[in-house]
Design an enzyme around this catalytic site. Structure first.
Site, PDB file in Angstrom:
ATOM      1  N   GLN A 180      -4.483  -5.191   6.929  1.00  0.00           N
ATOM      2  CA  GLN A 180      -5.495  -6.077   6.333  1.00  0.00           C
ATOM      3  C   GLN A 180      -5.451  -7.483   6.907  1.00  0.00           C
ATOM      4  O   GLN A 180      -6.250  -8.331   6.500  1.00  0.00           O
ATOM      5  CB  GLN A 180      -5.290  -6.156   4.806  1.00  0.00           C
ATOM      6  CG  GLN A 180      -5.439  -4.843   4.073  1.00  0.00           C
ATOM      7  CD  GLN A 180      -6.880  -4.336   4.039  1.00  0.00           C
ATOM      8  OE1 GLN A 180      -7.828  -5.067   4.344  1.00  0.00           O
ATOM      9  NE2 GLN A 180      -7.061  -3.073   3.695  1.00  0.00           N
TER      10      GLN A 180
ATOM     11  N   LYS B 277     -10.293  -0.661  10.470  1.00  0.00           N
ATOM     12  CA  LYS B 277     -10.401  -1.851   9.618  1.00  0.00           C
ATOM     13  C   LYS B 277     -10.762  -3.088  10.445  1.00  0.00           C
ATOM     14  O   LYS B 277     -10.941  -4.164   9.902  1.00  0.00           O
ATOM     15  CB  LYS B 277      -9.085  -2.074   8.868  1.00  0.00           C
ATOM     16  CG  LYS B 277      -8.807  -0.932   7.879  1.00  0.00           C
ATOM     17  CD  LYS B 277      -7.776  -1.292   6.866  1.00  0.00           C
ATOM     18  CE  LYS B 277      -7.218  -0.085   6.148  1.00  0.00           C
ATOM     19  NZ  LYS B 277      -8.103   0.426   5.108  1.00  0.00           N
TER      20      LYS B 277
ATOM     21  N   CYS C 291      -4.866   2.650  -3.601  1.00  0.00           N
ATOM     22  CA  CYS C 291      -3.614   3.129  -2.988  1.00  0.00           C
ATOM     23  C   CYS C 291      -2.526   2.066  -3.070  1.00  0.00           C
ATOM     24  O   CYS C 291      -1.741   1.885  -2.117  1.00  0.00           O
ATOM     25  CB  CYS C 291      -3.824   3.534  -1.527  1.00  0.00           C
ATOM     26  SG  CYS C 291      -4.918   4.926  -1.357  1.00  0.00           S
TER      27      CYS C 291
ATOM     28  N   ASP D   6       3.099  -4.670   8.032  1.00  0.00           N
ATOM     29  CA  ASP D   6       1.893  -3.870   7.871  1.00  0.00           C
ATOM     30  C   ASP D   6       0.712  -4.841   7.975  1.00  0.00           C
ATOM     31  O   ASP D   6       0.434  -5.609   7.051  1.00  0.00           O
ATOM     32  CB  ASP D   6       1.927  -3.174   6.502  1.00  0.00           C
ATOM     33  CG  ASP D   6       0.610  -2.481   6.171  1.00  0.00           C
ATOM     34  OD1 ASP D   6      -0.376  -2.652   6.915  1.00  0.00           O
ATOM     35  OD2 ASP D   6       0.571  -1.765   5.153  1.00  0.00           O
TER      36      ASP D   6
ATOM     37  N   HIS E 103       0.875  -1.182   0.000  1.00  0.00           N
ATOM     38  CA  HIS E 103       0.000   0.000   0.000  1.00  0.00           C
ATOM     39  C   HIS E 103       0.912   1.232   0.000  1.00  0.00           C
ATOM     40  O   HIS E 103       2.033   1.176   0.522  1.00  0.00           O
ATOM     41  CB  HIS E 103      -0.835  -0.054   1.279  1.00  0.00           C
ATOM     42  CG  HIS E 103      -1.903   0.994   1.410  1.00  0.00           C
ATOM     43  ND1 HIS E 103      -1.627   2.285   1.757  1.00  0.00           N
ATOM     44  CD2 HIS E 103      -3.244   0.922   1.260  1.00  0.00           C
ATOM     45  CE1 HIS E 103      -2.762   2.977   1.818  1.00  0.00           C
ATOM     46  NE2 HIS E 103      -3.758   2.173   1.514  1.00  0.00           N
TER      47      HIS E 103
HETATM   48  N1  PLP Z   1      -1.670  -0.672   4.647  1.00  0.00           N
HETATM   49  C1  PLP Z   1      -2.623  -1.412   4.091  1.00  0.00           C
HETATM   50  C2  PLP Z   1      -2.305  -2.795   3.645  1.00  0.00           C
HETATM   51  C3  PLP Z   1      -3.901  -0.877   3.925  1.00  0.00           C
HETATM   52  O1  PLP Z   1      -4.858  -1.612   3.367  1.00  0.00           O
HETATM   53  C4  PLP Z   1      -4.164   0.433   4.351  1.00  0.00           C
HETATM   54  C5  PLP Z   1      -5.479   1.045   4.130  1.00  0.00           C
HETATM   55  O2  PLP Z   1      -6.230   0.657   3.274  1.00  0.00           O
HETATM   56  C6  PLP Z   1      -3.132   1.158   4.941  1.00  0.00           C
HETATM   57  C7  PLP Z   1      -1.899   0.574   5.078  1.00  0.00           C
HETATM   58  C8  PLP Z   1      -3.358   2.539   5.453  1.00  0.00           C
HETATM   59  O3  PLP Z   1      -4.237   2.485   6.527  1.00  0.00           O
HETATM   60  P1  PLP Z   1      -4.821   3.821   7.184  1.00  0.00           P
HETATM   61  O4  PLP Z   1      -5.409   4.599   6.045  1.00  0.00           O
HETATM   62  O5  PLP Z   1      -5.843   3.327   8.140  1.00  0.00           O
HETATM   63  O6  PLP Z   1      -3.701   4.521   7.832  1.00  0.00           O
END
Ligand code: PLP
Length: 486
Positions: free
Chosen positions: A287, A310, A448, A284, A207
């Site tokens: 998800q 999430k 993203c 990370d 992401h």
């Molecule tokens: N990393 C992953 C794999 C994500 O799916 C997301 C959000 O969709 C993020 C990071 C960023 O999360 P946040 O927007 O809650 O900071």
């Protein structure tokens, strides 16, 4: 493996009985087993490449952990009888007031769970209770409401630690979400380690939140990013990933589950490979935490980040887990109240983690709300949740793949409930709009995660993503619209 030193630039693998660069290179080009003193030493079948063994182990452990039990009754079971663990689907759905909402005079079908999940009334009510009965700043006031709010805030930290298997609640730092968590680790821990020519390893699946912060510190220090490749199913090629490590590597960061494709990466093996080079790794888990049982201690993760929204909790709150040694070595990234032990105009003494990284008033109510969300998920049970969602994924994969013109992207064997597809002859926006008219919320765009979509030759996909409150009938409704456009 615990970090031998916070300064990886000086790390010498041989001092710790770990393989050196040449040995690692020989695993990759030859067929030498992992050294027996390696933290990940496995019995290796003679003549089989150790990274292939690691790949196989990763596959087996995912299959064992999440999906091997018998299937929960699904398509042919009436809705009211369908269950996730001990709860019926009907009963679970009643916890989520928004699922009774109507869009375009049709019941809302929420298949945008990878973007954000819906909140159960247990979380909503906890926020109301906080503001009606506990609201106060934490840590500072010497009165009853301050004690109530501090207790609830710290109890939520404890719940987070327990939920992800962290040894101590003090290892958990509150942040706004995954994005802020990655930025914190990049600025506080990794940037001070970097010199020109140093390298940070990422993967093609990331992401943007797990790309841009690393790019920024790389540009500021003269370091470079190295990117691990995926195969045609979207799964990390472990051997390619292992090959990227060298004496120049200072840090590795990778997603546990791709938000664009749903692919589950072999996190334990990826961390172990980083550790063989004395490199710390960040996971990370934005998800994965909502959909798979996670244990940071078993994973041996050095840092792990996730977002409350999430996992059925509030927006604006998330957490970073870090091993104590790393928190001790890291510098604060923001200054202000709460994080200090003593301040004069000449110098400031900082408190230990987590306070050191929590300058100013935190998001108290939403941290408490996140604690309520974790209680809610724990009561249903992540093992049940992941199994049910896996059934939904299998059903949706079969249903959509039978529609003429649908191309599914990222069909790795290990996935959470995310599908990514394009429809021949129709733009992604067109499909998204038609679904929206039918009351079906999906994400249509680049999610993203532009690098991984471009790897598959695309700028955008349609992405339905599931949670445990979704029903096979909702997938049928999605398929009907897609079929009508095909
Ligand atoms: N990393 C992953 C794999 C994500 O799916 C997301 C959000 O969709 C993020 C990071 C960023 O999360 P946040 O927007 O809650 O900071």
């Amino acid at each position: 493996m615990n970090p031998p030193s916070s300064v990886y630039a000086d790390f010498n693998p041989e001092d710790y009985g770990l393989p050196n660069e040449q040995e690692i290179a020989s695993w990759i080009s030859g067929y030498t087993a992992l050294p027996s003193n390696s933290p990940r030493a496995q019995p290796i079948t003679e003549g089989v490449h150790p990274v292939i063994v690691a790949e196989q182990n990763a596959r087996d452990s995912h299959t064992r952990a999440y999906f091997s039990d018998e299937k929960i009754g699904r398509i042919d079971t009436p809705l009211a009888l369908r269950r996730v663990g001990s709860r019926s689907l009907k009963n679970i759905r009643e916890d989520f007031p928004i699922l009774a909402e109507r869009i375009e005079n049709k019941p809302v079908i929420w298949l945008d769970n990878a973007a954000t999940t819906q909140r159960p009334k247990q979380v909503i009510e906890r926020l109301v209770q906080y503001y009606e009965h506990e609201n106060s700043n934490v840590h500072r006031g010497a009165h009853a409401l301050a004690a109530r709010s501090t207790d609830a805030y710290e109890a939520a930290r404890e719940k987070i630690a327990r939920f992800i298997g962290a040894p101590d609640k003090e290892d958990i730092v509150y942040v706004r979400g995954t994005t802020e968590g990655v930025n914190l680790v990049a600025q506080s821990y990794v940037k001070p380690l970097l010199n020109p020519g140093d390298e940070i390893i990422l993967t093609q699946l990331e992401h943007h939140a797990n790309i841009v912060p690393w790019q920024q510190i790389a540009q500021e220090t003269g370091a470079t990013l190295r990117i691990a490749a995926v195969d045609e199913t979207g799964q990390i090629l472990l051997s390619e990933y292992a090959r990227l490590f060298s004496k120049k590597t200072r840090f590795a960061a990778f997603t546990h589950v791709s938000n664009a494709l749903g692919v589950i990466t072999p996190a334990e093996e990826m961390i172990a490979i980083a550790h063989c080079f004395g490199v710390a790794a960040l996971v990370d888990a934005a998800q994965s935490v909502p959909h798979l049982p996670i244990n940071v201690t078993a994973l041996d993760a050095d840092f792990l980040v996730f977002s409350g929204h999430k996992i059925f909790g509030p927006t604006g709150i998330g957490a970073v887990y870090g091993k104590k040694t790393f928190w001790e070595a890291a510098r604060p990234w923001q200054g202000g109240g709460n994080m200090i032990a003593d301040v004069t105009f000449e110098r400031t003494q900082y408190r230990a983690a987590p306070a050191k990284f929590e300058a100013g008033t935190g998001n108290i109510a939403d941290a408490i709300g996140l604690g309520a969300a974790l209680d809610y998920v724990s009561a249903i049970g992540l093992a049940h949740i992941s199994r049910y969602e896996h059934d939904l994924l299998e059903y949706a994969t079969k249903t959509l793949s039978e529609i003429k013109g649908v191309r599914l992207i990222g069909r790795a064997a290990q996935k959470t409930g995310v599908l990514s597809f394009v429809l021949e002859g129709r733009s992604v926006e067109e499909v998204g709009q038609h679904l929206s008219k039918a009351g079906i919320a999906v994400r249509a765009g680049h999610h993203c995660a532009q690098p991984i979509l471009r790897h598959f030759g695309l700028e955008a996909t349609v992405r339905p993503s599931f949670a445990f409150y979704n029903l096979p009938e909702e997938i049928d409704a999605l398929a009907r619209v897609v079929r009508s456009l095909a």
